[in-house]
Scaffold this active site. Structure first.
Site, PDB file in Angstrom:
ATOM      1  N   THR A 259      37.109  41.561  38.003  1.00 26.63           N
ATOM      2  CA  THR A 259      37.682  42.887  38.220  1.00 26.63           C
ATOM      3  C   THR A 259      39.101  42.941  37.680  1.00 26.63           C
ATOM      4  OG1 THR A 259      36.300  43.284  40.166  1.00 26.63           O
ATOM      5  CG2 THR A 259      38.310  44.586  39.984  1.00 26.63           C
TER       6      THR A 259
ATOM      7  N   GLY B  50      32.671  40.374  40.566  1.00 31.03           N
ATOM      8  CA  GLY B  50      33.468  39.259  41.051  1.00 31.03           C
ATOM      9  C   GLY B  50      34.937  39.639  41.108  1.00 31.03           C
ATOM     10  N   CYS B  51      35.689  38.887  41.879  1.00 29.85           N
ATOM     11  CA  CYS B  51      37.102  39.208  42.073  1.00 29.85           C
ATOM     12  C   CYS B  51      37.911  38.971  40.805  1.00 29.85           C
ATOM     13  CB  CYS B  51      37.668  38.397  43.235  1.00 29.85           C
ATOM     14  SG  CYS B  51      37.282  36.636  43.183  1.00 29.85           S
ATOM     15  N   TYR B  52      37.746  37.798  40.193  1.00 30.57           N
ATOM     16  CA  TYR B  52      38.483  37.535  38.952  1.00 30.57           C
ATOM     17  C   TYR B  52      38.108  38.541  37.865  1.00 30.57           C
ATOM     18  CZ  TYR B  52      40.125  32.845  40.482  1.00 30.57           C
ATOM     19  OH  TYR B  52      40.737  31.798  41.113  1.00 30.57           O
TER      20      TYR B  52
END
Lengths: 344, 344, 344, 344
Positions: free
Chosen positions: C159, C155-157
């Site tokens: 990472t 997921g972006c968060y």
């Protein structure tokens, strides 16, 4: 806020309705307005449930809509922030019930009912109601507003364009045969509250685009109230990455050379005594930010050295002077109050 | 990146310079460029000290500027992202040192040196250098670029306007006597990196305004390369609350009625084989977001039912096709490479 | 672009898919990718019909999705930019067909299938597929990627948070018992392309708000890959009025006083040789703009005078290093290529 | 607007001064205020010359500053929107002249003059004046405002943080030893009107960054009025790409498990009868947009399932409740008027 005038608002669930609520809730001459919801299944009892930002401003009670309920409430007038098709039906009923009406939709804006049908692809409005409708641009038609029972509140783009062009059109200074170009730009609240691909944040932010070229429904309002021939006139609309505001850049060729003083004087004379139009001093131009969240229309211009090429810049808030603010200004005129009451 | 062509960049401290660095650092045919700083007191050794966002892209070494240093470096060409007044001096010196030059300033853009002096309030450029300057719009003048020693990179606004108007001007379809209106809007990076009241965040965000009416320096570039008479032409510029991009809305009256197919075909034929211009399919219009951070110029149009009122929309990135990207496209043409090399 | 590796992309109709297309279309080691659409009624033949901004970048052909079609195309691998529930089904089928898979959804991110079911309210993923899934954070797990058949793209968060915390967690320097706070902010493209009230322009612009407190699905990824106990950890997410980018502000108390040099050295040592992580020099902090539209994760920090209170700032582009860029970085690792290939 | 109270405003050239003018010009209990400019060479006669957006709101006359001029004008009070160093000098002089003073600077905010000197690197304020200064947070100190001669208007960040934390600190529910984290984000108007690189449009738009970590001057206000120990407290500030508003996300661990009802009740009880603080209903959180251009502080929270991890969200307009609005609220309290007079 006791002993004020009672008004009803129908359809306060969109952005223009919200803005109308914001203004009416602190209008000094009014009782707290009642908001009528057309969705009969709504469980909303208070406008703050839809717009939490209104908490602390007043109760803003919501009730199911019925003409009878409004009539019995003692309201003298109703504001309609409803879709065009809804206004077509509601306006005659409310007039019949003895209410005065300010309609923010396009339904009663055109002298010729066929114009509405052609551009909006909807049935023609009631001709009886239309016969008494006044186009609600107070700077032009204030004298007719005092006794009006039905006011058709203008579109946002037309308000900016008509106010920018009308003084010079009336003066007969424009070489209309060379064409008049109106390049208009609006913030995204003008596109409404319904989520759409075109108004999705990622599609608007950092973006800018033209839309509705030669097909925008506001076109006939402008030609009707400026007297320009459609074939000598180009009107375009663009979407700005801002919430609020319209800036219209208007291009005209003058019949004969004029000085900056002449132009400025013409505008100042035309709008003398009109508190909601502000003319920029020569050399300065209006900016969107100066009118956002106000009911002002700011107008400025630039003239080339030859004195024949003129660019007029007219700007306003699309929800303010372009919708809800103007509706209240119209109502102030209907009631005989100072037109800026509750708007500054 | 070894055995590539060597180039020098002078003045990479502004936004156009930054964009140039970003493109050149990954251009497949080039060695890593060297950046020359005109401030002799600078302690900057590497462009990443000025633009931390370039870390990881290459070394980007900075050196104090001197013609001699550039000459000795083995550079074949120099890009100048310098102020107009600096380019006036540097261009002749660099040409004398045997370098080819792409100048991003306005100094060598006008056939008549008096035009530059009049609009920029600066001394006239060297006539010897000017005599061999090519106006760097590859879609129009690619044949002259191959052998050019000096390319005057066009202004951002003119690139969008000229590319949008030229096909129909050349075709002779425009009724120029009725006037051509160019309503242009640009993002704030076009105003440069120097903090100013006009480009302070709070003054730009949520705002929109016109500026430079009848006085913008880009005016004479447009008239020179479209052949339109100044008195039949209005050109305005506006500041958009976006970082990047120019969208120009161009209004023309046609001499005789045309069909949408004719217009689209005219544009497609004119730009056939030109990879950096994209023509929108009839019925769709270009958007700023589609060209931001690219070297494309997107062009679309809307024609009214009469076939005589035409609105052309042309857009590009002011730092890309409007400045640094176009400079590299010009350089590609000078070197005989595919013009889109390193730009897609 | 001939003789490159063939890949398939499934589900390129959203923002992560668009970004994936943009990167893959110019990846130097790949053939032009083929895009498979799951909507069998789609009439789209080319991705540029959905994303006009891709015109000029390549053909980007679209075909109806089938495992068989992908297998027969000669593709070695498939990227899935599909909803979680779609990936649950597609991943096992594609693995069975002999393809390597990079899945951008959350379906195969958790060691324990119950974690997925609990947080996503969906059936558990195939345990056979899950058994060979590698969590695709190349800076931590590159050694396992080389031979991986299935990579679960993070997921972006997570990472941003995991990369920011992991060096000090591994070093054992954090006083985890006092709690770790992760205050994360993301641009609106992270919320997807589907228009919703929450991502309507007027609701996001000029606004800022927290959302998903204690319920965000990215929570268990962070605890799993940092080893922090859920009860000692607070993770919140906020919506920024920007298109792209995540900035996470991470608060830790250190077990004993450290110097700025020690902290900086720890980060630099941990990410030595990792081209996509950039450590800010002491005294400077990363900014969203520096990573937007890149595959970099920038990390910086501030330490108080006592040396015990530490704030780490980690930022990246949610569609780049937070999604599509990282997917390609993972694929580069799977293929034994330099991990930044096609990403700088 | 005759027979109202007379007030003077010193230093209305910045954003807080502008906002103060906007509020005071329509305050129902006041005469039109007079604006005093400290620049003795100023040729400005009317505030609308500096802020054209105020045209139509009133005359807003500007005069050269002198204590004597203010005294003779009949003003009962002076608002100072001046720099810290200017307020250090002006406040004692105005008090000596018999005026009541609301000072928007930081000069008289700290009980201990050394705190000011240490954080602001300026001389200590007059101890006589400081001795009678009241920290102007009406929700906490209204009883002391009624008779105050000098009110030190709080900083914008501290107002949001103190109002968010104080109810639970007073209740003794916070496990302060685990640390309290205050992650605050502000719009760009908080950085002032002076153009700077950090607030240049291109550097702020599409960007987000942390700044002033462990060094922000607002830190000691928060610790002083919450009683939290500096070593158990982390306070950070970030720059949002919006014009107005602060949102603070506050993280606390509770000493023992609490229910959502308990938390909500504690906040509602604490702020009962306080019209400018609005508590969000459980399950909803405040948003920046709901407080922008208002004097409200909105507070909401989220509690995890264990009942021990609590996130409080507090937001306000940095120029409204964070500066000019609060100054007027304080003045209302000083005059014995309803504290929301002129603010809704």
């Amino acid at each position: 806020m006791t002993d004020g005038v009672k008004v009803a608002v129908v359809g306060a669930t969109g952005y223009a309705g919200y803005e109308l609520a914001r203004i009416l809730l602190r209008h000094p001459n009014l009782d707290e307005p009642t908001f009528y919801l057309r969705d009969s299944n709504s469980t909303v009892h208070c406008l703050t449930e839809l717009f939490p930002q209104l908490r602390g401003w007043g109760e803003a009670p919501c009730k199911p809509f019925s003409v009878e309920a409004i009539r019995k409430s003692g309201a003298q007038a109703a504001f309609l922030a409803t879709p065009h098709e809804a206004s077509l039906d509601l306006v005659p009923d409310l007039l019949d019930a003895g209410l005065r009406v300010v309609d923010l939709s396009g339904a009663f804006r055109f002298a010729n009912p066929a114009t509405f049908s052609q551009w909006y692809k909807l049935p023609a409005p009631s001709s009886a109601a239309l016969a008494e409708a006044v186009y609600g641009l107070p700077e032009l038609y204030a004298d007719r507003l005092a006794s009006a029972r039905l006011v058709a509140n203008p579109g946002c783009y037309p308000t900016s364009v008509i106010l920018g062009l009308r003084p010079l059109v009336e003066a007969g200074w424009i070489d209309a045969g060379r064409g008049v170009v109106c390049d208009c730009k609006s913030g995204a609240s003008g596109a409404g509250k319904e989520p759409k691909r075109e108004t999705h944040f990622v599609e608007v932010n950092g973006n800018f685009r033209a839309y509705g070229l030669f097909t925008h429904r506001h076109t006939p309002e402008v030609t009707e109230h400026t007297g320009l021939a459609p074939e000598d006139f180009m009107f375009t609309t663009h979407l700005l990455p801002v919430e609020r505001g319209i800036l219209s850049t208007l291009y005209v060729w003058l019949e004969q050379a004029r000085s900056r003083d002449e132009i400025e004087s013409a505008f100042r004379a035309f709008y003398a005594g009109r508190p909601m139009v502000r003319i920029s001093r020569a050399g300065s131009l209006p900016e969107l930010q100066h009118v956002a969240r106000t009911n002002f229309c700011d107008i400025g211009f630039a003239l080339d050295e030859s004195g024949k090429r003129l660019v007029i810049v007219s700007c306003l808030d699309n929800l303010g002077k372009g919708a809800a603010g103007q509706a209240v200004q119209n109502f102030n005129c209907m009631m005989g109050w100072a037109e800026e009451t509750g708007l500054i």
